[in-house]
Design an enzyme around this catalytic site. Structure first.
Site, PDB file in Angstrom:
ATOM      1  CE  LYS A 189     -17.902 -11.734 -24.540  1.00  0.00           C
ATOM      2  NZ  LYS A 189     -16.895 -11.760 -25.606  1.00  0.00           N
TER       3      LYS A 189
ATOM      4  CG  ASP B  97     -15.527  -8.471 -27.548  1.00  0.00           C
ATOM      5  OD1 ASP B  97     -15.920  -9.492 -26.963  1.00  0.00           O
ATOM      6  OD2 ASP B  97     -16.044  -7.366 -27.395  1.00  0.00           O
TER       7      ASP B  97
ATOM      8  NE  ARG C 264     -22.170 -10.491 -24.452  1.00  0.00           N
ATOM      9  CZ  ARG C 264     -22.137 -11.509 -25.269  1.00  0.00           C
ATOM     10  NH1 ARG C 264     -22.736 -12.622 -24.944  1.00  0.00           N
ATOM     11  NH2 ARG C 264     -21.498 -11.435 -26.397  1.00  0.00           N
TER      12      ARG C 264
ATOM     13  NE  ARG D  52     -13.957  -2.576 -24.192  1.00  0.00           N
ATOM     14  CZ  ARG D  52     -14.402  -3.788 -24.463  1.00  0.00           C
ATOM     15  NH1 ARG D  52     -14.697  -4.099 -25.703  1.00  0.00           N
ATOM     16  NH2 ARG D  52     -14.578  -4.681 -23.511  1.00  0.00           N
TER      17      ARG D  52
ATOM     18  CG  ASP E 108     -29.895 -12.246 -22.346  1.00  0.00           C
ATOM     19  OD1 ASP E 108     -28.787 -11.762 -22.699  1.00  0.00           O
ATOM     20  OD2 ASP E 108     -30.217 -13.430 -22.579  1.00  0.00           O
ATOM     21  N   GLY E 109     -27.964  -9.551 -20.877  1.00  0.00           N
ATOM     22  CA  GLY E 109     -26.767  -9.573 -20.030  1.00  0.00           C
ATOM     23  C   GLY E 109     -26.097 -10.932 -19.941  1.00  0.00           C
TER      24      GLY E 109
ATOM     25  CG  ASP F 257     -17.413  -1.961 -29.896  1.00  0.00           C
ATOM     26  OD1 ASP F 257     -17.424  -1.619 -31.087  1.00  0.00           O
ATOM     27  OD2 ASP F 257     -18.033  -2.958 -29.480  1.00  0.00           O
ATOM     28  CG  ASN F 258     -15.391  -5.678 -30.532  1.00  0.00           C
ATOM     29  OD1 ASN F 258     -15.703  -5.519 -29.360  1.00  0.00           O
ATOM     30  ND2 ASN F 258     -16.236  -6.131 -31.429  1.00  0.00           N
TER      31      ASN F 258
HETATM   32  P1  AMP Z   1     -19.973  -7.449 -28.887  1.00  0.00           P
HETATM   33  O1  AMP Z   1     -20.664  -7.731 -30.188  1.00  0.00           O
HETATM   34  O2  AMP Z   1     -19.859  -8.635 -27.987  1.00  0.00           O
HETATM   35  O3  AMP Z   1     -18.704  -6.710 -29.050  1.00  0.00           O
HETATM   36  O4  AMP Z   1     -20.975  -6.469 -28.113  1.00  0.00           O
HETATM   37  C1  AMP Z   1     -21.349  -5.196 -28.543  1.00  0.00           C
HETATM   38  C2  AMP Z   1     -22.128  -4.491 -27.465  1.00  0.00           C
HETATM   39  O5  AMP Z   1     -23.339  -5.174 -27.198  1.00  0.00           O
HETATM   40  C3  AMP Z   1     -21.411  -4.386 -26.127  1.00  0.00           C
HETATM   41  O6  AMP Z   1     -21.760  -3.177 -25.534  1.00  0.00           O
HETATM   42  C4  AMP Z   1     -21.972  -5.556 -25.357  1.00  0.00           C
HETATM   43  O7  AMP Z   1     -21.876  -5.370 -23.972  1.00  0.00           O
HETATM   44  C5  AMP Z   1     -23.417  -5.554 -25.824  1.00  0.00           C
HETATM   45  N1  AMP Z   1     -24.039  -6.881 -25.712  1.00  0.00           N
HETATM   46  C6  AMP Z   1     -23.777  -7.971 -26.470  1.00  0.00           C
HETATM   47  N2  AMP Z   1     -24.539  -9.011 -26.083  1.00  0.00           N
HETATM   48  C7  AMP Z   1     -25.304  -8.581 -25.050  1.00  0.00           C
HETATM   49  C8  AMP Z   1     -26.288  -9.195 -24.215  1.00  0.00           C
HETATM   50  N3  AMP Z   1     -26.666 -10.459 -24.365  1.00  0.00           N
HETATM   51  N4  AMP Z   1     -26.846  -8.421 -23.254  1.00  0.00           N
HETATM   52  C9  AMP Z   1     -26.488  -7.152 -23.101  1.00  0.00           C
HETATM   53  N5  AMP Z   1     -25.588  -6.515 -23.838  1.00  0.00           N
HETATM   54  C10 AMP Z   1     -24.986  -7.215 -24.812  1.00  0.00           C
HETATM   55 MG    MG Z   2     -17.292  -6.067 -27.907  1.00  0.00          MG
END
Ligand code: AMP
Ligand code: MG
Length: 483
Positions: free
Chosen positions: A110, A259, A90, A180, A122-123, A249-250
């Protein structure tokens, strides 16, 4: 319509494995929620000739600068210990903005729509979590802790579906890069040694050019990343910050905090504090953060171990030894940080005990972590009966004795303490209050809190409203992932 972008997109020129070319999905009715003029100035951006409507078009991705080549970056990650191939699901990277020849910053949206890495998502992102990232990242920056920063939040004018309908928003994130630990894991998992070498060289070029011509550059890289991430977690421990989702990844290779999801600052001192609703077993609790940093570094080391020596056993041995240095490096940095928090100059063999005794007292008496140091350095305006406790007084006597060892004048140790112990942190109830009002289109509490958080080491103003812990409730404070 130019605001001063100078893009130079080196990451988008890397091989296709590293990214997907994708444009932000246009949004309906973008409207600026907040703009970071201080940061814009530092980036040599000039918004004076542009109206807020056009600015919203720019920071929503509806109007892309000509020289960008937007991409979603590929990465993997151990999420709560489980390996998954991820990527920007996203987010899109606009490119790298050059402030001058040597200052290069990633500019990322973001919440900008789906990419091929979106999986079931949903991005999109909601206004609350994006404002939260804005607020906390700016607070962490003001605390002198390396972090990505936030340049803008734009409301999309669209609703997004979560457990309820929420206002959609896009955050513009500024980072020294978005490489990362998980980026290395993604490329390593593809088992293409050429790509892995490209990533190593790219990372060294961008973050650690001093080891470019070293004979031992892979091991040097591991040591440098370890030092940076170790320092970062020491900084977090210093101010009581709990990241909440330290998945690989964070964890940025640059050593910046990245993040901001379910992160929060600890109020009452309890090393087992966890705020994140998804962290059921306390993997990312306050006290576990150093251990997890080491675990993540070990995952990083696994990605590059084969580049260290053609003799696999030898390579594993040297990498293991390197990673096992973590505790020693951490302990050293942590002790020095805690000495500074207590205004202790030099070293004494009883320092560790003195520090641990105070932490134990705080834990047993449910003392507020930040305010205890404020009390010791005499900057807290709120009287607290807790410090009348006889065990605290006893500890204080030991502290006074230790302060006297070096004959340090009072102003000197107070100066040291006041340079490292914040008077204000983003207290959970104040953050929630500001976000709630902002969601209802009243940004005043948000701006007021942000203003205070921008000078956490300033003790001249009346900060009592921002220093008070939350009123007592039985309910545990919980934060939710920013999705
Ligand atoms: P995060 O928890 O923000 O570190 O995200 C972990 C993974 O989930 C990453 O690859 C994000 O891009 C993906 N992600 C989180 N929220 C969404 C969303 N609403 N739509 C698509 N991908 C998401
Ligand atoms: Mg992340």
């Amino acid at each position: 319509m130019t605001i001063g972008w100078r893009f130079d997109n080196t990451y988008s020129k890397l091989p296709n494995t590293f990214k997907e070319e994708v444009k932000p999905t246009p949004v309906n009715k973008p409207e600026i929620a907040i703009i970071n003029y201080d940061l814009a100035k530092k980036l040599n951006l000039d918004f004076s000739k542009i109206n807020s409507k056009d600015l919203a078009q720019i920071f929503s991705g509806n109007l892309l600068p000509d020289e960008t080549k937007t991409i979603a970056q590929a990465y993997a990650g151990h999420q709560f210990g489980h390996f998954t191939m991820l990527g920007d699901g996203r987010a899109v990277l606009l490119g790298e903005h050059l402030v001058n020849k040597n200052d290069r910053f990633d500019i990322q949206f973001k919440g900008s729509g789906k990419t091929s890495f979106s999986r079931r998502g949903d991005g999109r992102a909601a206004l609350g979590p994006m404002l939260r990232e804005y607020m906390i990242s700016e607070a962490i920056h003001a605390l002198n802790i390396p972090t990505t920063r936030s340049l803008a939040v734009v409301k999309t004018g669209e609703e997004i579906v979560r457990e309820e309908l929420l206002q959609g928003a896009i955050l513009t994130r500024v980072a020294s890069s978005h490489i990362r630990v998980g980026t290395f894991q993604y490329i390593a998992a593809k088992q293409n040694i050429k790509d892995l070498k490209i990533l190593v060289d790219y990372t060294i070029d961008r973050h650690y050019p001093e080891i470019k011509s070293s004979d031992n550059k892979i091991l040097d890289l591991l040591n440098l990343v370890m030092d940076k991430q170790c320092q970062l977690v020491v900084n977090w421990m210093s101010v009581g910050f709990i990241h909440g989702v330290m998945n690989t990844d964070n964890m940025a290779i640059s050593g910046e905090t990245i993040d901001y999801g379910p992160c929060a600052f600890m109020d009452q001192y309890d090393p087992k504090t966890v705020f994140s609703s998804i962290d059921q077993f306390g993997r990312y609790s306050f006290e576990n953060q150093p251990r997890i940093t080491k675990w993540n570094l070990a995952r990083f080391a696994e990605c590059i171990v084969n580049l260290i020596d053609s003799d696999e056993d030898k390579a594993i041995k040297v990498v293991t030894e390197t990673i096992n240095n973590f505790e020693k490096i951490y302990e050293n940095k942590w002790l020095n940080m805690m000495r500074n928090k207590l205004g202790l100059f030099g070293e004494d063999k009883n320092d560790k005990k003195l520090i641990l005794d105070l932490l134990d007292w705080m834990k047993n008496n449910k003392a507020d972590y930040t305010n205890t140091f404020c009390y010791l350095m005499k900057t807290n305006n709120t009287e607290d009966q807790i410090f009348e406790d006889k065990n605290f007084k006893k500890w204080q006597e030991c502290w006074y004795k230790r302060l006297k060892i070096n004959n340090t004048p009072e102003e000197k140790y107070f100066d040291l303490m006041r340079s490292i112990n914040p008077n204000v942190i983003p207290r959970n109830h104040k953050v929630e209050e500001a976000l709630k009002a902002a969601n209802e289109n009243n940004f005043e509490p948000f701006h007021n809190l942000l203003k205070v958080l921008k000078s956490p080491y300033n003790s001249n103003a009346d900060l009592s409203e921002y220093q008070k812990p939350a009123p007592f409730t039985d309910e545990k404070y919980q934060t939710f992932c920013g999705t």
